[in-house]
Write a protein that holds these residues in place. Structure first.
Motif, mmCIF file in Angstrom:
data_model
loop_
_atom_site.group_PDB
_atom_site.id
_atom_site.type_symbol
_atom_site.label_atom_id
_atom_site.label_comp_id
_atom_site.label_asym_id
_atom_site.label_seq_id
_atom_site.Cartn_x
_atom_site.Cartn_y
_atom_site.Cartn_z
ATOM 1 N N LEU A 23 0.847 -1.198 0.000
ATOM 2 C CA LEU A 23 0.000 0.000 0.000
ATOM 3 C C LEU A 23 0.877 1.242 0.000
ATOM 4 O O LEU A 23 1.804 1.348 0.800
ATOM 5 N N LEU A 34 -5.081 6.338 -0.712
ATOM 6 C CA LEU A 34 -4.342 5.158 -0.251
ATOM 7 C C LEU A 34 -4.462 4.101 -1.347
ATOM 8 O O LEU A 34 -5.509 3.489 -1.518
ATOM 9 N N ALA A 36 -3.593 0.832 -3.980
ATOM 10 C CA ALA A 36 -3.166 -0.552 -4.143
ATOM 11 C C ALA A 36 -3.487 -0.966 -5.572
ATOM 12 O O ALA A 36 -4.372 -0.370 -6.210
ATOM 13 N N VAL A 44 -5.911 -5.022 -2.203
ATOM 14 C CA VAL A 44 -7.086 -4.164 -2.011
ATOM 15 C C VAL A 44 -7.692 -4.399 -0.620
ATOM 16 O O VAL A 44 -8.082 -3.441 0.064
ATOM 17 N N ILE A 47 -6.191 -2.252 1.982
ATOM 18 C CA ILE A 47 -6.666 -0.864 2.100
ATOM 19 C C ILE A 47 -7.702 -0.764 3.217
ATOM 20 O O ILE A 47 -7.636 0.114 4.076
ATOM 21 N N LYS A 51 -7.166 1.265 6.796
ATOM 22 C CA LYS A 51 -8.072 2.369 7.136
ATOM 23 C C LYS A 51 -8.979 2.024 8.315
ATOM 24 O O LYS A 51 -9.614 2.900 8.878
ATOM 25 N N ALA A 137 -7.996 3.489 -4.964
ATOM 26 C CA ALA A 137 -7.566 4.374 -3.879
ATOM 27 C C ALA A 137 -8.707 5.178 -3.293
ATOM 28 O O ALA A 137 -9.264 6.046 -3.964
ATOM 29 N N ALA A 140 -6.724 8.666 1.985
ATOM 30 C CA ALA A 140 -5.714 8.003 2.819
ATOM 31 C C ALA A 140 -5.830 8.413 4.280
ATOM 32 O O ALA A 140 -4.865 8.865 4.887
ATOM 33 N N ILE A 162 1.210 1.369 6.485
ATOM 34 C CA ILE A 162 1.334 1.330 5.024
ATOM 35 C C ILE A 162 2.811 1.378 4.649
ATOM 36 O O ILE A 162 3.643 1.804 5.447
#
Ligand code: AMP
Ligand code: MG
Length: 315
Positions: A23, A34, A36, A44, A47, A51, A137, A140, A162
């Motif tokens: 990431l 953010l 991937a 994915v 992510i 988060k 994305a 982020a 990340i």
């Protein structure tokens, strides 16, 4: 350790990390994303994990050009008109997904539509051109916190979670992209954002439909879904002994009888990456129901259980 990247050398390193499934937070003119590899389900899933997102809402897929975007989604009619007028720029278009595009179903949350954007920031352009593939994305930031407009915001909130942050300076627009759904009969505003609605209406030569999503499962936040993927078969939850005739979707080791296993290793990231494709596959097989094993309620398990609960809700 989260690497801090800059400039041309930073782009090269970011591409290397993204190709390896890591990431990387990337600058765009709206907010930091953010990112991937959108074709790599495990990346994915990372992510959502980084988060702490409790839901699998679909992600925006970033491309270097209209031509590259048109290989992922069908951009025609009014979508094409808007893309030509505003890309690269702070506009996201929801269009029919090309199934052959090879996106992880986690990017679209199992839907047949995809949200596409071509960012304008030169460093984002350079990264996307060098990566030469779709980058999924969302903003982020940790779930529930405000979107980051500097690399320092990203580092504060996500450092250690990340692989890297590519520093492109402060985001010029500072708010998210405007999202227009072009997958229906007329374009519809899903989320107001960096591109003014008036500019869109000028380009379309008509007022933009602002109607809130109508589906009763729609979240109240703007830009969220008006529909979501649900299998046609009934979905049963927390099943340890599947009923006769049902297809068992297992989790964890030791289920030779299962029709599929979200992760034989009991890994939630792998389970998240497999969730939508396995539900689709089982829905297409003969069987009375999809019976899903208990999924631990921590980490990515929250988002997996959220989606399974919606799939199991009466309709
Ligand atoms: P974020 O990832 O925070 O930038 O938010 C992306 C937004 O795009 C979310 O509100 C999603 O609900 C919306 N979105 C992404 N893909 C789709 C899609 N296929 N259909 C409708 N909305 C979408
Ligand atoms: Mg966001």
């Amino acid at each position: 350790m989260t690497e801090r990247l800059e400039g041309e050398a930073g782009v090269t390193r970011a591409v290397e990390l993204l190709r390896a499934g890591a990431l990387v937070a990337i600058p765009t003119e709206t907010v930091y994303g953010l990112a991937a590899d959108a074709r790599n389900g495990t990346a994915v899933a990372g992510i959502f994990e980084a988060k702490g997102r409790p839901r699998f809402n679909p992600l925006i897929c970033h491309l270097p050009s209209l031509q590259a975007a048109a290989a992922i989604g069908a951009i025609e009619g009014e979508a094409l008109r808007l893309a030509r007028a505003f890309w690269p720029g702070p506009l996201t278009l929801v269009v029919p997904l090309r199934p052959e595009a090879g996106l992880s179903p986690l990017v679209t949350a199992g839907l047949q539509t995809v949200a596409l954007r071509v960012p304008a920031l030169p460093l984002a352009q350079a990264l996307l051109a060098a990566f030469d593939g779709p980058l999924a994305a969302p903003s982020a930031n940790p779930s529930g916190r405000i979107s980051p407009s500097t690399a320092a915001h990203v580092a504060e909130a996500l450092s250690g979670r990340i692989a890297a942050v590519l520093d492109g300076g402060p985001a010029e627009v500072g708010v998210e992209s405007t999202i227009v759904d072009c997958s229906g009969p007329t374009p519809r505003l899903l989320r107001p954002g960096g591109l003014p609605v008036e500019a869109l209406e000028d380009a379309l030569g008509a007022p933009l439909n602002h109607d809130a999503p109508t589906n009763d499962t729609a979240p109240s936040a703007p830009g969220q879904l008006s529909s979501h993927y649900a299998p046609a078969k009934p979905v049963l939850l927390n099943v340890t002994t599947p009923p006769e005739g049902a297809l068992f979707l297992a989790f964890g080791p030791g289920h030779p009888e299962a029709a599929a296993n979200l992760s034989a290793a009991g890994d939630l990231r792998e389970a998240a990456a497999n969730l939508f494709s396995m539900l689709h596959a089982l829905d297409a097989q003969p069987g009375t129901a999809i019976a899903v094993a208990p999924i631990p309620q921590h980490g990515l398990g929250l988002a997996i259980n959220d989606r399974l609960t919606r799939a199991a809700a009466p309709r």
